[in-house]
Each structure stands twice: as C-alpha cells, then as structure tokens.
Design an enzyme around this catalytic site. Structure first.
Site, short mmCIF file in Angstrom:
data_model
loop_
_atom_site.label_atom_id
_atom_site.label_comp_id
_atom_site.label_asym_id
_atom_site.label_seq_id
_atom_site.Cartn_x
_atom_site.Cartn_y
_atom_site.Cartn_z
N LYS A 208 55.28 41.91 29.68
CA LYS A 208 54.92 41.79 28.27
C LYS A 208 54.34 40.43 27.91
O LYS A 208 53.49 40.30 27.04
CB LYS A 208 56.12 42.09 27.38
CG LYS A 208 56.49 43.57 27.37
CD LYS A 208 57.47 43.88 26.26
CE LYS A 208 57.67 45.38 26.12
NZ LYS A 208 58.51 45.93 27.23
N GLU B 168 57.22 43.58 15.55
CA GLU B 168 58.38 44.46 15.40
C GLU B 168 58.86 44.82 16.79
O GLU B 168 58.10 44.80 17.76
CB GLU B 168 58.03 45.69 14.58
CG GLU B 168 57.60 46.91 15.33
CD GLU B 168 56.22 46.77 15.95
OE1 GLU B 168 56.08 47.21 17.10
OE2 GLU B 168 55.31 46.25 15.30
N SER C 298 57.19 46.66 36.71
CA SER C 298 56.89 46.05 35.41
C SER C 298 57.92 45.01 34.99
O SER C 298 57.60 44.10 34.24
CB SER C 298 56.78 47.13 34.33
OG SER C 298 57.95 47.93 34.31
C1 LIG Z 1 58.48 47.35 27.50
C2 LIG Z 1 58.58 47.70 28.93
C3 LIG Z 1 57.96 48.85 29.46
C4 LIG Z 1 57.26 49.88 28.62
O1 LIG Z 1 56.16 49.44 27.91
P1 LIG Z 1 54.65 49.76 28.35
O2 LIG Z 1 53.85 49.30 27.19
O3 LIG Z 1 54.53 51.23 28.59
O4 LIG Z 1 54.38 48.99 29.58
C5 LIG Z 1 58.05 49.07 30.82
N1 LIG Z 1 58.71 48.23 31.64
C6 LIG Z 1 59.32 47.12 31.17
C7 LIG Z 1 60.05 46.24 32.13
C8 LIG Z 1 59.27 46.81 29.80
O5 LIG Z 1 59.90 45.72 29.35
#
Ligand SMILES: *Cc1c(COP(=O)(O)O)cnc(C)c1O
Length: 393
Positions: free
Chosen positions: A93, A115, A374
């Site tokens: 993010k 938000e 992610s």
């Molecule tokens: C917020 C988050 C997601 C989901 O958000 P996307 O916008 O779909 O990427 C996925 N993995 C992690 C670790 C997150 O913090």
C-alpha cells in the site's frame, strides 16, 4: 490493457467499467486531481522524487525470491515470490500512498484525508504523512475503530487524527461519505487519498500508475534470473491494487496468464454483476435493488463487495482469470509457506499462495509462476492462532 485503451471519450472507462458517478460538487475537485496527475506523472523531477522515497524509505527494489523448497515439495512449476512483504510498513500500500502524497504537495495541499476499514490503508497513509510532514485525518466507521483498536493507536502514534463515524451502520461506506464531505468543504487545502484501484475516475488510473512499480521490477528480475517471462502471475484481489500492480507490465504479453484470487465468501469477479457502487461502475455483489451485499473474509483487506474497474474489464474481456479459494485452503497455505520457506504471509497474500499451491503440481517443471506476496503476516498471527484452535475443538 495499455493506457491508450482507456476510452478517452468516456473518461476513465476500462471497456464498460469505471467512469465517475458522483455528486456535481465533486466533479471539479476530481478534475483538478486528474489534471495535476496528468501534468506531473511524467515530469522527471517528480519521478526522481518518487523513486528516491521508494528506495530510501520503502526499501525498494525488493527481491523476487525463488521458493526452492516449496517448488520442490509441490513438484511442477517453479514458484517465485515478489516480496512486497519486505516493504516498510509490511505491504504494497505504501507505494501508492507516497505517490499520491507527492502529488498532493504539488497541488499545494498540506492536509491529507483518507478512509479505512481494517486500518491498513490508514496506517500506511499516517506513516507517509508523518515522513513527508503532512497533516493527516483518517475517517473510520465507529464499529471498525472498535474492532481495530490497535491500528487506531498506531495511526495516533504516527500523528494522525482518527475520526470515528457513527452515522449509518458505522462501517466503511459511512466513513467514505464523511471523507467526501470533508473534501468538498476543504478541497483547496486537502487531498483525498484513495487506497485501492477503486473509486471514481481518476483514482483507478492513479493507483495503477503508482503500483505498476511491482511488475516493472518483477519483469526485469525474472528476465535476469530465468532469461524469460513467467507463464503465470498470481495475486490476491480485494479492491485490486496489488494485483493491478503485479499484472500491469504483463498485460500486453499475451502468453503470460494473469490470475486474480478472491475469497469464496467475497467472490466479486466470479459471481458479481455490473453495477455502480462507491462512485464507479464495476462487477459487484449486489441485491436486486443494486445495494452492495455484505461480504465476509478472514482477510480484512479482501472484504469488499466491489472490485476495481480495470479488473472488471480484464475479466469480461478474458485477458484476466479470476479464481476463488476456500478459507481452509488459505489457512493451509499460510502454514505451508511458513514451514517451507520461513515466510509468514498476510492472510490476503495467502489467497494467492493457496492458488499457486493448488495449481503448480499440474504444470510443467519448466513453467514459472510469480506470486505477489502483497504483505507480511505479523498482523494476522493471532487471528490464525484462534482459527486453528477453533478447529481443534
Ligand atoms: C489491503 C491489502 C490487500 C487488498 O487490497 P488490494 O487493493 O486488492 O491490493 C491485499 N494484501 C494486503 C497485504 C493488504 O494490506
């Protein structure tokens, strides 16, 4: 799909999806953001500054790690992990947050609002605002502030003001409404920072742009390591930002399969139908009157009834494949990755891992899968502990 394919006549559309369905008083505000983005995104000084913070603060570039033991244990395709979990704050993010704050500064804003539902986007925003010296206000449904006490404290530690919203059901949608009211009142000093590849135009395009660093790096890295492109790229999909970043540089490489993975309980792309939510058109889970249906996921970041417009288009056009995995498969993959590779993934990311675990054995041993990790799983360890204990009983 390249940017050129964004339908310019219908601004901000990806095929039939996207656009902006917003109150008239917001139109000029969002147009101002779009103009600034178009003006600065390719400016050498802007790019240099963005890259500086990605390197010195986020810790990019992060590795593309070959999962030797996991690949061997599964038999079949060779699995690589793109390590967004190693970024400062532990997820992807921050890539988008820093880009948007630098844009906000160019626009003369000194205040950022956002938000957050589960709190992850709020924490990333508060973090980068502290580092870049911006005032930060985070709107959060009152119910969510109770469930995410620790993240509220984190944001406050980082100097942000957290505003609990108790209108409506006290959830994400109500927090969005409050943030938009704030924006309409204060747009001259305030930037609205959107955290995923969702929302009205120009946000899905901006988020795509700043997250594309993931696949720019992974493409270069896989060519160095293997001398060729992967056969498949896998990412989990909530709103769709890590997935669009992991896919973007491969969209025009037609031999690379792009697979987005959703929870069975929030299967937006697998089961959704076209509709308008939160100001844009996408595939979403809705009732007969077009109201968003409640979703549930063990991974808070995937708990969203809509999906970014670009993914909606990739799905309908057939370029992207979207699959679901069960809660059990996710919990198994979470533990398997910890034991074979010494990596505890975020529960969101464990959805992508689960799909790779399921699919790799049926692929050829010369095939390559890149899984986008992610985020890291520290935040989820206690939740998983309780879920596993529940099962023993
Ligand atoms: C917020 C988050 C997601 C989901 O958000 P996307 O916008 O779909 O990427 C996925 N993995 C992690 C670790 C997150 O913090």
């Amino acid at each position: 799909m390249s940017r050129a394919e964004v339908n310019e006549e219908k601004k901000g559309y990806f095929g039939d999806f996207g656009g902006s369905f917003i109150p008239p008083q917001l139109e000029a505000v969002l147009e101002r953001i779009d103009n600034a983005f178009q003006q600065y995104k390719d400016e050498p000084e802007f790019i240099e500054e963005y890259n500086y913070y990605l390197k010195e603060y986020v810790g990019r570039e992060n590795p593309l790690t070959f999962a030797d033991r996991l690949s061997n244990e599964l038999g079949g395709a060779r699995i690589y992990f793109k390590r967004e979990d190693l970024n400062h704050t532990g997820a992807h993010k921050i890539n988008n947050v820093i880009g948007q704050i630098l844009l906000a500064k160019r626009m003369g804003a000194h205040r950022v609002i956002a938000e957050t539902g589960a709190g992850q986007h709020g924490v990333a925003t508060a973090t980068a605002c502290a580092m870049l010296g911006m005032d930060c206000t985070i709107y959060m449904g009152k119910e969510d502030t109770r469930r995410q006490e620790l993240n509220v404290f984190r944001m406050e530690l980082l100097g942000a003001k957290v505003v609990p919203v108790d209108k409506g059901s006290g959830r994400l949608k109500d927090a969005v409404d409050e943030a938009l009211n704030d924006l309409v009142e204060n747009y001259e000093t305030t930037f609205y920072l959107l955290g995923s590849a969702v929302g009205p135009h120009p946000f899905p395009t901006i988020v795509h742009h700043f997250q594309s660093v993931i696949s720019k790096e992974s493409k270069k890295q896989i060519l160095q390591k293997e001398g060729r492109l992967p056969d498949m790229v896998v990412a989990c999909v909530g709103g769709g930002s890590n997935a669009i970043g992991a896919f973007s540089e491969y969209i025009e490489e037609e031999d690379v399969r792009l697979v987005g993975v959703e929870p069975e309980e929030a299967a937006t792309l697998t089961k959704g139908t076209p509709g308008v939510i939160h100001g844009f058109k996408c595939l979403c889970l809705q009732d007969e009157e077009g109201n968003p249906l409640p979703t549930y996921s063990i991974a808070a970041g995937l708990d969203y009834p809509g999906i970014g417009p670009e993914h909606s288009h990739l799905k309908v056009s057939g370029r992207g494949e979207y699959e679901t995995v069960s809660k059990q498969e996710v919990l198994d993959a979470f533990q398997k990755l910890a034991r074979t590779e010494g990596i505890i993934p975020a529960l969101e990311s464990a959805h992508a891992v689960a799909y790779a675990v399921k699919t790799a054995p049926s692929m050829d041993e010369n095939d390559i899968i890149i899984v986008n990790l992610s985020g890291r799983g520290d935040k989820d360890v206690n939740e998983v502990r309780l879920l596993l204990k529940e099962k023993e009983m």
